[in-house]
Each structure stands twice: as structure tokens, then as C-alpha cells.
Design a protein around this motif. Structure first.
Motif, PDB file in Angstrom:
ATOM      1  N   UNK A 173       6.282  35.471 -34.779  1.00  0.00           N
ATOM      2  CA  UNK A 173       5.346  35.374 -33.657  1.00  0.00           C
ATOM      3  C   UNK A 173       5.051  33.920 -33.330  1.00  0.00           C
ATOM      4  N   UNK A 174       4.798  33.125 -34.365  1.00  0.00           N
ATOM      5  CA  UNK A 174       4.465  31.713 -34.157  1.00  0.00           C
ATOM      6  C   UNK A 174       5.627  30.943 -33.556  1.00  0.00           C
ATOM      7  N   UNK A 175       6.845  31.188 -34.021  1.00  0.00           N
ATOM      8  CA  UNK A 175       8.027  30.500 -33.489  1.00  0.00           C
ATOM      9  C   UNK A 175       8.231  30.830 -32.013  1.00  0.00           C
ATOM     10  N   UNK A 176       8.057  32.095 -31.650  1.00  0.00           N
ATOM     11  CA  UNK A 176       8.221  32.498 -30.249  1.00  0.00           C
ATOM     12  C   UNK A 176       7.149  31.866 -29.364  1.00  0.00           C
ATOM     13  N   UNK A 177       5.919  31.813 -29.868  1.00  0.00           N
ATOM     14  CA  UNK A 177       4.828  31.254 -29.076  1.00  0.00           C
ATOM     15  C   UNK A 177       4.954  29.747 -28.902  1.00  0.00           C
ATOM     16  N   UNK A 178       5.486  29.061 -29.890  1.00  0.00           N
ATOM     17  CA  UNK A 178       5.660  27.616 -29.791  1.00  0.00           C
ATOM     18  C   UNK A 178       6.654  27.250 -28.691  1.00  0.00           C
ATOM     19  N   UNK A 179       7.527  28.201 -28.345  1.00  0.00           N
ATOM     20  CA  UNK A 179       8.503  27.948 -27.291  1.00  0.00           C
ATOM     21  C   UNK A 179       7.979  28.355 -25.914  1.00  0.00           C
ATOM     22  N   UNK A 180       6.858  29.060 -25.869  1.00  0.00           N
ATOM     23  CA  UNK A 180       6.305  29.518 -24.589  1.00  0.00           C
ATOM     24  C   UNK A 180       5.727  28.341 -23.819  1.00  0.00           C
ATOM     25  N   UNK A 181       6.384  27.957 -22.756  1.00  0.00           N
ATOM     26  CA  UNK A 181       5.879  26.870 -21.928  1.00  0.00           C
ATOM     27  C   UNK A 181       6.096  25.498 -22.498  1.00  0.00           C
ATOM     28  N   UNK A 182       6.947  25.377 -23.538  1.00  0.00           N
ATOM     29  CA  UNK A 182       7.186  24.076 -24.149  1.00  0.00           C
ATOM     30  C   UNK A 182       8.651  23.670 -24.073  1.00  0.00           C
ATOM     31  N   UNK A 183       8.907  22.376 -24.267  1.00  0.00           N
ATOM     32  CA  UNK A 183      10.266  21.870 -24.246  1.00  0.00           C
ATOM     33  C   UNK A 183      10.853  21.906 -25.651  1.00  0.00           C
ATOM     34  N   UNK A 184      12.133  22.234 -25.744  1.00  0.00           N
ATOM     35  CA  UNK A 184      12.800  22.288 -27.037  1.00  0.00           C
ATOM     36  C   UNK A 184      13.116  20.881 -27.527  1.00  0.00           C
ATOM     37  N   UNK A 185      12.922  20.669 -28.828  1.00  0.00           N
ATOM     38  CA  UNK A 185      13.301  19.397 -29.427  1.00  0.00           C
ATOM     39  C   UNK A 185      14.810  19.406 -29.654  1.00  0.00           C
ATOM     40  N   UNK A 186      15.363  18.248 -29.900  1.00  0.00           N
ATOM     41  CA  UNK A 186      16.808  18.148 -30.124  1.00  0.00           C
ATOM     42  C   UNK A 186      17.215  19.005 -31.315  1.00  0.00           C
ATOM     43  N   UNK A 187      18.190  19.875 -31.109  1.00  0.00           N
ATOM     44  CA  UNK A 187      18.689  20.717 -32.179  1.00  0.00           C
ATOM     45  C   UNK A 187      17.847  21.943 -32.466  1.00  0.00           C
ATOM     46  N   UNK A 188      16.739  22.135 -31.746  1.00  0.00           N
ATOM     47  CA  UNK A 188      15.878  23.290 -31.984  1.00  0.00           C
ATOM     48  C   UNK A 188      16.504  24.544 -31.396  1.00  0.00           C
ATOM     49  N   UNK A 189      16.369  25.646 -32.118  1.00  0.00           N
ATOM     50  CA  UNK A 189      16.966  26.904 -31.692  1.00  0.00           C
ATOM     51  C   UNK A 189      16.146  27.554 -30.576  1.00  0.00           C
ATOM     52  N   UNK A 190      16.835  28.188 -29.640  1.00  0.00           N
ATOM     53  CA  UNK A 190      16.171  28.965 -28.584  1.00  0.00           C
ATOM     54  C   UNK A 190      16.307  30.436 -28.923  1.00  0.00           C
TER      55      UNK A 190
END
Length: 319
Positions: free
Chosen positions: A52-69
Motif C-alpha cells: 500500500x505504501x509503495x503504491x501511494x508513494x507513486x501517486x502524483x509523484x515523480x519516479x527516481x532514477x531506477x525506481x520501479x513503476x
């Protein structure tokens, strides 16, 4: 959002139902029972909290280099295990289990004492007063326990999946956060946490207490303890209602506790607006599936363990 569940919550909250009279709860027993229940629930359900936390951290945010989508909870779980191993889904667990134990202890203690103070002269508690007791209990746990433990947990998870991880564990991570950001660093997102915990406890306790009283009435059991299966089912139902009614607050809370929150958002309202503008209104229910999974089991586990431990302590004390 499931409007049928929202309707069920509103009915259970404001229906003019008066709970049966109850004896005042023992404060020590409430604290011990809640602490044990919280620790067990946190350890059992943690992987769903991680997803849940991983999905929410991606909501409305930019991915860091090498971060999984991630495309969803299952995709998140599979990619995380494939890339970082099974142990990765337990990143930050120690912070949550310790915090969960303390949180549940404080929650049940605060709720029981406040509810007892709000009962009328016949020992009964109205629906609106039950909501107030739950709201106050949630606010109390948010200030004393939840905000620091969840901020640390969120930062540990975010750091673990960043391009250059810097935290080596709970103690090291906490010390670095305080060193770099001060004590305020572990109280990031206090307001949305207070809002979420207040709403969570108000919804959960009201739903649970109302449903439990109705089942006891249906079984003609009065105030007698219910079988564990019934307690689990009632607690799980309360968990479902809680998820759908409080999810937007949970998303904002998580975003405000991320590593880059200070640079991205001015406050909770700014965070809410930016998330909605970036990903749409439905993004406020991002991570609903894993949180729903967790709170179904969480509600069942916490209330069942709490009731059992409290009854054992009470029976031992009466002998």
C-alpha cells in the motif's frame, strides 16, 4: 468508492441505537490487551502495508532514477520480490510493529476511558457519543504514537527503493532522520495523520460497537462475550467500512511522509490538490486493495485478540 458501504457506515453511525449498559473497563487490562493485539496484527499483515505504501508513494509523484513503476498491488509484490528478494516486503516492519503495539494499546485505553466518561446515568452510549469517543481515541494515538512510527516506516520504505539508499535499519534510519531534520522530521504529516486516525477510530469503533451490540441482541446474549468467529467477522466488516470512508486521508498522509515531501508540498491541502491534478480524483483511493486486505484481517485480528486477552485477564483477576 463503494456507496453501499458508505451508506452502511452512515446508518450504523447515526441510527438512534443505544448500546446496552456495560461495566467500566479496567484501564490496565485495556492497555495490555490492546498492545498484544496490535503487535500480532502488525506482524501478520505487514506485507499488505508495504505494498500500500509503495503504491501511494507513486501517486502524483515523480519516479527516481531506477525506481520501479507498479501497475497494481500484485505487480508491486512480484516486482519487489523479484528485484530485492522476499525480505524487502518487510522493510520498515519493526517500526510498524512497535508502533502498532503502542498505538493499539493507547487506542483501546483512550477509547474505553472516554466511552465510559460519555455514558449516561444508565451506563448506555449513544451513537453520536460513540463517534466522539472513537474520534478522540484516534487523535490521541496519532499524536503519541502513530505519526512518528509511520513517518519512520514510510521513510524507510521510500529510502530502500531510492537510487541511493542511506538507512541501514530502524535505529540508524531514525537517528539520521532526527539528525538531518530534527525531531520534527519524525512528526512529518501530523495533521493528516490526526485526521486519518481520528476518522479511522471513529468509523471503526462505531461500526464495531454497533454491529457487536446488534449481534448480541440477535443472539439474546446481552453483554456476554461472542464466539471468536463472530468477533472476527464483525471486526472485518468494521475494517471494510473504515477503508472506503478514510482512504483519501491515508493517501495524503503517506505522500506527506515521503522523503521528498518538504520539496513537493506546502501543506496537506497543497498535497491533496497536486495529487488530484496529477493523477485524478480516483488516485485518492490508490492502494485501496492492499489496505482493504490488511484492515479486513486487521479488524478481525485486533478485536478478536483484544477481546480474548481482556476476558482472560478479567477472569484471572476475579478469581
Amino acid at each position: 468508492m463503494r456507496w453501499d458501504l458508505t451508506f452502511l457506515f452512515l446508518v450504523s453511525t447515526w441510527f438512534p441505537f443505544r448500546m446496552s449498559a456495560k461495566k467500566e473497563k479496567n484501564a490496565t487490562f485495556s492497555l495490555i490487551s490492546g498492545t498484544v493485539a496490535g503487535a500480532i496484527e502488525g506482524a501478520v499483515t505487514y506485507p499488505t502495508e508495504y505494498v500500500k505504501t509503495r503504491l501511494q508513494l507513486q501517486a502524483g509523484g515523480k519516479l527516481a532514477a531506477g525506481e520501479l513503476r507498479f501497475n497494481g498491488p500484485i505487480d508491486c509484490l512480484v516486482k519487489t520480490i523479484r528485484t530485492h528478494g522476499v525480505g524487502a516486503v518487510y522493510t520498515g516492519m519493526s517500526a510498524l510493529v512497535i508502533g502498532n503495539a503502542a498505538k493499539a494499546g493507547v487506542r483501546f485505553l483512550a477509547y474505553d476511558k472516554i466511552a465510559d466518561a460519555l455514558r449516561d446515568k444508565d451506563g448506555k452510549l449513544t451513537g453520536s457519543r460513540n463517534v466522539l469517543a472513537g474520534l478522540c481515541a484516534g487523535m490521541t494515538e496519532a499524536i503519541l504514537v502513530v505519526t512518528p512510527s509511520e513517518t519512520i516506516k514510510t521513510k524507510l520504505i521510500h529510502d530502500k527503493n531510492s537510487a541511493n539508499p542511506q538507512y541501514k535499519g530502524l535505529i540508524h534510519g531514525t537517528s539520521l532522520i532526527i539528525k538531518n531534520e530534527g525531531l520534527g522530521g519524525v512528526y512529518r504529516g501530523l495533521f493528516p495523520v490526526m485526521m486519518r486516525q481520528g476518522a479511522n477510530s471513529a468509523v471503526r469503533f462505531t461500526s464495531y460497537s454497533t454491529l457487536k451490540a446488534q449481534v448480541q441482541q440477535w443472539r439474546n446474549k446481552g453483554d456476554a462475550p461472542l464466539p471468536a468467529a463472530h468477533t472476527f467477522a464483525i471486526g472485518a466488516t468494521a475494517g471494510i467500512i473504515t477503508v472506503y470512508t478514510t482512504m483519501p486521508l491515508d493517501v495524503v498522509k503517506t505522500r506527506m511522509q515521503g522523503l521528498d515531501a518538504r520539496n513537493l508540498y506546502k501543506n496537506s491541502l497543497d498535497c491533496l490538490i497536486k495529487v488530484v491534478k496529477s493523477d485524478g480524483v480516483l488516485s485518492l483511493w490508490k492502494g485501496t486493495t492492499p489496505r482493504l486486505t490488511r484492515l479486513i484481517f486487521s479488524g478481525g485480528i485486533v478485536f478478536t485478540v483484544y477481546e480474548k486477552v481482556y476476558n482472560v485477564l478479567a477472569s484471572q483477576a476475579s478469581q
